[in-house]
Design a protein around this motif. Sequence first.
Motif, PDB file in Angstrom:
ATOM      1  N   ALA A 152      -1.718   2.399   5.952  1.00  0.00           N
ATOM      2  CA  ALA A 152      -2.832   2.497   5.004  1.00  0.00           C
ATOM      3  C   ALA A 152      -2.329   2.399   3.564  1.00  0.00           C
ATOM      4  O   ALA A 152      -2.882   1.647   2.750  1.00  0.00           O
ATOM      5  CB  ALA A 152      -3.587   3.801   5.208  1.00  0.00           C
ATOM      6  N   ARG A 153      -1.286   3.132   3.235  1.00  0.00           N
ATOM      7  CA  ARG A 153      -0.750   3.085   1.874  1.00  0.00           C
ATOM      8  C   ARG A 153      -0.119   1.727   1.592  1.00  0.00           C
ATOM      9  O   ARG A 153      -0.223   1.203   0.487  1.00  0.00           O
ATOM     10  CB  ARG A 153       0.254   4.209   1.644  1.00  0.00           C
ATOM     11  N   ASN A 154       0.534   1.142   2.585  1.00  0.00           N
ATOM     12  CA  ASN A 154       1.119  -0.187   2.404  1.00  0.00           C
ATOM     13  C   ASN A 154       0.041  -1.228   2.123  1.00  0.00           C
ATOM     14  O   ASN A 154       0.218  -2.106   1.278  1.00  0.00           O
ATOM     15  CB  ASN A 154       1.924  -0.599   3.627  1.00  0.00           C
ATOM     16  N   MET A 155      -1.079  -1.144   2.834  1.00  0.00           N
ATOM     17  CA  MET A 155      -2.197  -2.058   2.604  1.00  0.00           C
ATOM     18  C   MET A 155      -2.713  -1.889   1.181  1.00  0.00           C
ATOM     19  O   MET A 155      -2.973  -2.869   0.478  1.00  0.00           O
ATOM     20  CB  MET A 155      -3.330  -1.804   3.603  1.00  0.00           C
ATOM     21  N   PHE A 156      -2.835  -0.650   0.728  1.00  0.00           N
ATOM     22  CA  PHE A 156      -3.338  -0.373  -0.617  1.00  0.00           C
ATOM     23  C   PHE A 156      -2.409  -0.964  -1.679  1.00  0.00           C
ATOM     24  O   PHE A 156      -2.870  -1.638  -2.605  1.00  0.00           O
ATOM     25  CB  PHE A 156      -3.488   1.138  -0.812  1.00  0.00           C
ATOM     26  N   THR A 157      -1.116  -0.745  -1.550  1.00  0.00           N
ATOM     27  CA  THR A 157      -0.190  -1.282  -2.555  1.00  0.00           C
ATOM     28  C   THR A 157      -0.163  -2.815  -2.505  1.00  0.00           C
ATOM     29  O   THR A 157      -0.011  -3.453  -3.539  1.00  0.00           O
ATOM     30  CB  THR A 157       1.238  -0.718  -2.395  1.00  0.00           C
ATOM     31  N   THR A 158      -0.348  -3.374  -1.324  1.00  0.00           N
ATOM     32  CA  THR A 158      -0.408  -4.839  -1.213  1.00  0.00           C
ATOM     33  C   THR A 158      -1.631  -5.376  -1.940  1.00  0.00           C
ATOM     34  O   THR A 158      -1.544  -6.364  -2.676  1.00  0.00           O
ATOM     35  CB  THR A 158      -0.433  -5.269   0.263  1.00  0.00           C
ATOM     36  N   ILE A 159      -2.765  -4.738  -1.749  1.00  0.00           N
ATOM     37  CA  ILE A 159      -3.985  -5.160  -2.436  1.00  0.00           C
ATOM     38  C   ILE A 159      -3.795  -5.048  -3.945  1.00  0.00           C
ATOM     39  O   ILE A 159      -4.145  -5.955  -4.693  1.00  0.00           O
ATOM     40  CB  ILE A 159      -5.196  -4.324  -1.963  1.00  0.00           C
ATOM     41  N   GLU A 160      -3.225  -3.941  -4.391  1.00  0.00           N
ATOM     42  CA  GLU A 160      -3.050  -3.728  -5.831  1.00  0.00           C
ATOM     43  C   GLU A 160      -2.076  -4.726  -6.445  1.00  0.00           C
ATOM     44  O   GLU A 160      -2.250  -5.134  -7.588  1.00  0.00           O
ATOM     45  CB  GLU A 160      -2.599  -2.298  -6.123  1.00  0.00           C
ATOM     46  N   CYS A 161      -1.057  -5.137  -5.713  1.00  0.00           N
ATOM     47  CA  CYS A 161      -0.098  -6.073  -6.307  1.00  0.00           C
ATOM     48  C   CYS A 161      -0.669  -7.483  -6.377  1.00  0.00           C
ATOM     49  O   CYS A 161      -0.148  -8.320  -7.104  1.00  0.00           O
ATOM     50  CB  CYS A 161       1.237  -6.044  -5.572  1.00  0.00           C
ATOM     51  N   LEU A 162      -1.747  -7.763  -5.676  1.00  0.00           N
ATOM     52  CA  LEU A 162      -2.360  -9.084  -5.737  1.00  0.00           C
ATOM     53  C   LEU A 162      -3.277  -9.240  -6.945  1.00  0.00           C
ATOM     54  O   LEU A 162      -3.673 -10.350  -7.272  1.00  0.00           O
ATOM     55  CB  LEU A 162      -3.128  -9.374  -4.442  1.00  0.00           C
ATOM     56  N   PHE A 163      -3.620  -8.136  -7.589  1.00  0.00           N
ATOM     57  CA  PHE A 163      -4.424  -8.214  -8.804  1.00  0.00           C
ATOM     58  C   PHE A 163      -3.506  -8.504  -9.983  1.00  0.00           C
ATOM     59  O   PHE A 163      -2.589  -7.736 -10.249  1.00  0.00           O
ATOM     60  CB  PHE A 163      -5.170  -6.904  -9.065  1.00  0.00           C
ATOM     61  N   PRO A 164      -3.738  -9.603 -10.714  1.00  0.00           N
ATOM     62  CA  PRO A 164      -2.908  -9.870 -11.887  1.00  0.00           C
ATOM     63  C   PRO A 164      -3.066  -8.753 -12.922  1.00  0.00           C
ATOM     64  O   PRO A 164      -4.131  -8.190 -13.088  1.00  0.00           O
ATOM     65  CB  PRO A 164      -3.454 -11.189 -12.438  1.00  0.00           C
ATOM     66  N   GLY A 165      -1.982  -8.448 -13.589  1.00  0.00           N
ATOM     67  CA  GLY A 165      -2.017  -7.421 -14.621  1.00  0.00           C
ATOM     68  C   GLY A 165      -1.380  -6.125 -14.210  1.00  0.00           C
ATOM     69  O   GLY A 165      -1.074  -5.286 -15.048  1.00  0.00           O
ATOM     70  N   SER A 166      -1.199  -5.918 -12.920  1.00  0.00           N
ATOM     71  CA  SER A 166      -0.526  -4.699 -12.456  1.00  0.00           C
ATOM     72  C   SER A 166       0.310  -5.017 -11.225  1.00  0.00           C
ATOM     73  O   SER A 166      -0.035  -5.880 -10.430  1.00  0.00           O
ATOM     74  CB  SER A 166      -1.530  -3.597 -12.139  1.00  0.00           C
ATOM     75  N   MET A 167       1.413  -4.296 -11.111  1.00  0.00           N
ATOM     76  CA  MET A 167       2.328  -4.511  -9.995  1.00  0.00           C
ATOM     77  C   MET A 167       2.948  -3.177  -9.591  1.00  0.00           C
ATOM     78  O   MET A 167       3.657  -2.568 -10.384  1.00  0.00           O
ATOM     79  CB  MET A 167       3.432  -5.488 -10.404  1.00  0.00           C
ATOM     80  N   PRO A 168       2.680  -2.712  -8.358  1.00  0.00           N
ATOM     81  CA  PRO A 168       3.346  -1.489  -7.903  1.00  0.00           C
ATOM     82  C   PRO A 168       4.855  -1.728  -7.817  1.00  0.00           C
ATOM     83  O   PRO A 168       5.301  -2.733  -7.269  1.00  0.00           O
ATOM     84  CB  PRO A 168       2.762  -1.244  -6.511  1.00  0.00           C
ATOM     85  N   VAL A 169       5.623  -0.811  -8.395  1.00  0.00           N
ATOM     86  CA  VAL A 169       7.071  -0.971  -8.395  1.00  0.00           C
ATOM     87  C   VAL A 169       7.794   0.180  -7.707  1.00  0.00           C
ATOM     88  O   VAL A 169       8.969   0.055  -7.368  1.00  0.00           O
ATOM     89  CB  VAL A 169       7.638  -1.141  -9.830  1.00  0.00           C
ATOM     90  N   GLU A 170       7.100   1.296  -7.484  1.00  0.00           N
ATOM     91  CA  GLU A 170       7.746   2.431  -6.827  1.00  0.00           C
ATOM     92  C   GLU A 170       6.689   3.267  -6.115  1.00  0.00           C
ATOM     93  O   GLU A 170       5.571   3.430  -6.597  1.00  0.00           O
ATOM     94  CB  GLU A 170       8.458   3.304  -7.872  1.00  0.00           C
ATOM     95  N   GLU A 171       7.079   3.793  -4.965  1.00  0.00           N
ATOM     96  CA  GLU A 171       6.221   4.703  -4.210  1.00  0.00           C
ATOM     97  C   GLU A 171       7.016   5.977  -3.985  1.00  0.00           C
ATOM     98  O   GLU A 171       8.098   5.948  -3.400  1.00  0.00           O
ATOM     99  CB  GLU A 171       5.832   4.079  -2.869  1.00  0.00           C
ATOM    100  N   ARG A 172       6.482   7.085  -4.448  1.00  0.00           N
ATOM    101  CA  ARG A 172       7.167   8.367  -4.302  1.00  0.00           C
ATOM    102  C   ARG A 172       6.648   9.091  -3.073  1.00  0.00           C
ATOM    103  O   ARG A 172       5.564   8.810  -2.583  1.00  0.00           O
ATOM    104  CB  ARG A 172       6.979   9.208  -5.559  1.00  0.00           C
TER     105      ARG A 172
END
Length: 176
Positions: free
Chosen positions: A119-139
């Motif tokens: 679920a979290r992997n899907m969320f970060t994948t969706i977020e990285c596909l939006f231009p302007g933001s890129m997930p770089v770390e997951e704590r």
Amino acid sequence: MISPQKNEATATPRRAARVGALGLMRRTVIFYVLWLGLAGAGIADLIIGLFAAFAASWTSFLLIPQSPARFSPLASMRLLFRFAGQSFLAGIYTARRAMDLNIAPGFITYHTNLPAGPARNMFTTIECLFPGSMPVEERRDGTLVLHCLDVNRPSASGMARDEALLRRAGGVGTPP
């Protein structure tokens, strides 16, 4: 007379087996439709596709066990339309901002209540596909660090909306 305890004990494994069988059939149908879409609907494709779909379903059950979450087609469509719309708008936004050179790049944090894993992997994948933001770390505590073109933009509110849509679409549960 059968005691309620024995009846409940035998009903639970039966129910679990029924839910598992329905999940296996559901996955088989999805894989079969995917097979037919890729390979075609010739006689050989129909027969081979059925075996391939069952093998893919069985393998997926071994690798990704069925969860009690429920799939919502309506919420999935909302998520798809939000994704498509946001991707289009974000592409225009990114191009405009890059041309103006009016950007404030930096890092922001966002705390998600999605469970670690798919679920979290899907969320970060969706977020990285939006231009302007890129997930770089997951704590480990569920905090995501994102690089943004403009840290002054309200990115967290959009991410909260995306997370809520993903929860409804995939039935990943309610926040704690």
